[in-house]
Each structure stands twice: as C-alpha cells, then as structure tokens.
Write an enzyme that holds these catalytic residues in place. Sequence first.
Site, PDB file in Angstrom:
ATOM      1  CG  HIS A 112      -1.820  -1.084   1.277  1.00  6.64           C
ATOM      2  ND1 HIS A 112      -2.263  -1.898   2.238  1.00  6.64           N
ATOM      3  CD2 HIS A 112      -2.569  -1.821   0.245  1.00  6.64           C
ATOM      4  CE1 HIS A 112      -3.131  -2.698   1.977  1.00  6.64           C
ATOM      5  NE2 HIS A 112      -3.176  -2.696   0.731  1.00  6.64           N
ATOM      6  CD  GLU A 161      -1.382  -3.242   9.348  1.00  4.16           C
ATOM      7  OE1 GLU A 161      -0.879  -2.172   9.188  1.00  4.16           O
ATOM      8  OE2 GLU A 161      -1.923  -3.864   8.491  1.00  4.16           O
ATOM      9  CG  HIS A 183       0.781  -3.642   5.490  1.00  4.33           C
ATOM     10  ND1 HIS A 183       0.180  -3.216   4.187  1.00  4.33           N
ATOM     11  CD2 HIS A 183       1.345  -4.846   5.051  1.00  4.33           C
ATOM     12  CE1 HIS A 183       0.136  -4.273   3.423  1.00  4.33           C
ATOM     13  NE2 HIS A 183       0.756  -5.256   3.963  1.00  4.33           N
ATOM     14  CD  GLU A 229      -0.596   0.916   4.342  1.00  5.83           C
ATOM     15  OE1 GLU A 229       0.115  -0.259   4.573  1.00  5.83           O
ATOM     16  OE2 GLU A 229      -1.893   0.565   4.439  1.00  5.83           O
TER      17      GLU A 229
END
Length: 378
Positions: free
Chosen positions: A168, A337, A261, A171
């Site tokens: 992504h 994350e 991410h 990010e």
Amino acid sequence: MGLHIDAAFDSGNIEVLSIEGRTAKLAIPKDRHSNFFQWFHFRVSGAASQPIVLKITGLNASAYPGGWQGYDACVSEDRQYWGRAPSRFDKDEDGGTLTIEYTPTGGVAYFAYFAPYSMERHHDLIAEAAASEGVELVRLAETLDGRPLDSLEMGEGALKVWLYARQHPGESMAEWWMEGALECLTDLTDPVARSHRQPAPLHNVDHSNPDGAARGHLRTNAAGTNLNREWAEPSAEKSPEVLAIRNRMDETGVDFAMDVHGDEAIPANFIAGFEGIPSWTDALGDQYYRYQRILDRRTPDFQTELGYPKTPAGRANLGISTNQVAERYGACAMTLEMPFKDLAAFPEPEQGWSPERCKTLARDCLAALVEWIETSDG
C-alpha cells in the site's frame, strides 16, 4: 504575495478548492480507478512567519474515516525532519474536515499524511544496499508504469526469510522500516546482521508498489488494484508486482515472512497473523505467537493488546499476502502494522510515530528474529 499550494511532484496529492487570505479549503483526490483516498502530500508557499489554516474536507468518505480523530498532520520545512502540526477533525464540517494550523518559519512548508519516502531515496537505498558485500540484486519484474521491482538477497542457510513492504504505497512508514532493516543487514559489524547471514538467506523487497507511490496513491497500483487482495490469483495485467514476488517465492520457498504496513486508526505497533487459513496447525501457530512474545519482550514500542481481531477457523481471505504465504508455503507469516498517528502508550508529541522510530523498530524486529531462529525447536 499570496498563499500558493502545489502537489505536482513525487507522491504529491491534493486538490485546492479555494484560498481566502491565509486559509485554504482542500480535498484529497482518489487513487486512480478506485474509490480509495486518504494520502495527501503538498507544498505551501507565500506565508513565511504567518499563521495558515488548511482545511481538508470530505473526509467522512475517505478510506478510513476513523483514522482522522486524534491525528496530527506531518510537516517539514526542509523535507528531512518531519514534525507534527496541530490538527483537529470535525465530522460535521463539510463532510468531515481536518483543520491544520501552522506558522511556517520560512517561505515553504510541506504537509503529508506521513513522512514521505521519495522514489529518489528509494533508488539510493537500492543502490547502496546492492553495492554492499554479499548482497545480490534480483530484478523481479517491470511495473505497469515501467519501473523496476527489485529484491535484495543475501545470506546462506536452510531457513528462508522474506521481508517485503509498501504494498500500500501511502503507508510510507513501511519503507522507512525497510531502510532501517537494510542498514542493519548490510552492516557486517552489526551482530544482528552477522547472526542473520548464516542460518537464513534473506529476500528483501523494500518497495512493492512504486507506481502507486509516485502517483500519490493511498492503497493501489497504476491499475487501481489493491495488491494485498491479489495474492490468491495475481495477474500480469492487474497486479504484476504480486505475481513477480510470488513467483520468486515459489522458486526460493518461504519459512518466515513479514509484510510491513501502516494502520490509519490504531495508535500502536502490532502484528497480525494467519489464523483462519485452511491448513492452520497449532504447531505453526505457536511459531507465530512465539515471535510475537519475543518482540513484545524486546521493545516497549511493540505491544499485543491492540490489533486486529482473529479470523475464525477456515475463513481467512487467501488474497491477503500473510494468509496466502502461510497457506502456500507452510510459513510463519505475519503483517507488521505501524501507526500513522503515535503510540498511545509512549507518545512523542513533536514527531509522533516517525521515520526514526520506524528504523529503530526494524532492528528490534530483526533481533527478535535472530532469537526466534536460535531458540527454534526445528
């Protein structure tokens, strides 16, 4: 001299709706061929030593509207050091508005959803790592916009480790993490790097979606595809990046994988696993939970209380890379994350979660992996 706002540069993304004095009304354009929008990156000039007000509107319809409450925008006047500008979100103003207030000290200031990681810096990182002792650059593919997709590979041994980031593109903290990881792994005076080179060949894809990043996308590539939903059936037409990475994984095998991410809403670092895959076993799950415990013990910047709910048995989405990699290779796979905001447990108001902290966490993750390998029963 009036206020000017520009975004026609690498990863730039904003629409100017109006400017009145030193107050600007703005909106975030959608990713191409998709409804995702959240990433912004723009330049403000013409307001040296004068307070400005920037209102980014329409955010109730953004990809993750829950990410705006408690969020402060990133700001830099030299594009090197990124701090935070006081911001507030009002869901009832103009369809959801983030109001940023800032007084530039000089003639120009840059604002972004997170500290950008430029394509120029990406190429510098690739070149520096590829020139390091024992590192091989493998060109995996060409993206839809004609950019190279590379894997940096190093080390020998039976345990095959994959680290890959920035599926992504918005990010950007994921590539800051990869910079920290590669700086550690290519420094042969570092004991963590030395420990990794023998038992485990490492495959590092520091940027999985360069087209999306250059275009200023939050979540998709040049075709408008969310790459982290393509791992079950990637295609050369829609998701050549995933197809190339998965093909290389098929060649090398995978024993441990970390997909890096950023999360818009949760103010913490955490990992998500592969609960719910058809071939789940408690033994493989124990390997994942053991890594989680090691990392939690090694650094206060990681925790296990906040995160995503576990997927029920047999209901994992195999289009997501962590699930596909665990299912396809029997690997201990996970998604790391990091927050767009800050750590609720250990806030740093000046910068929030920052590039520097991303890089430090990367070394902690690698040190935890060394311990995980050394204490493995298998």
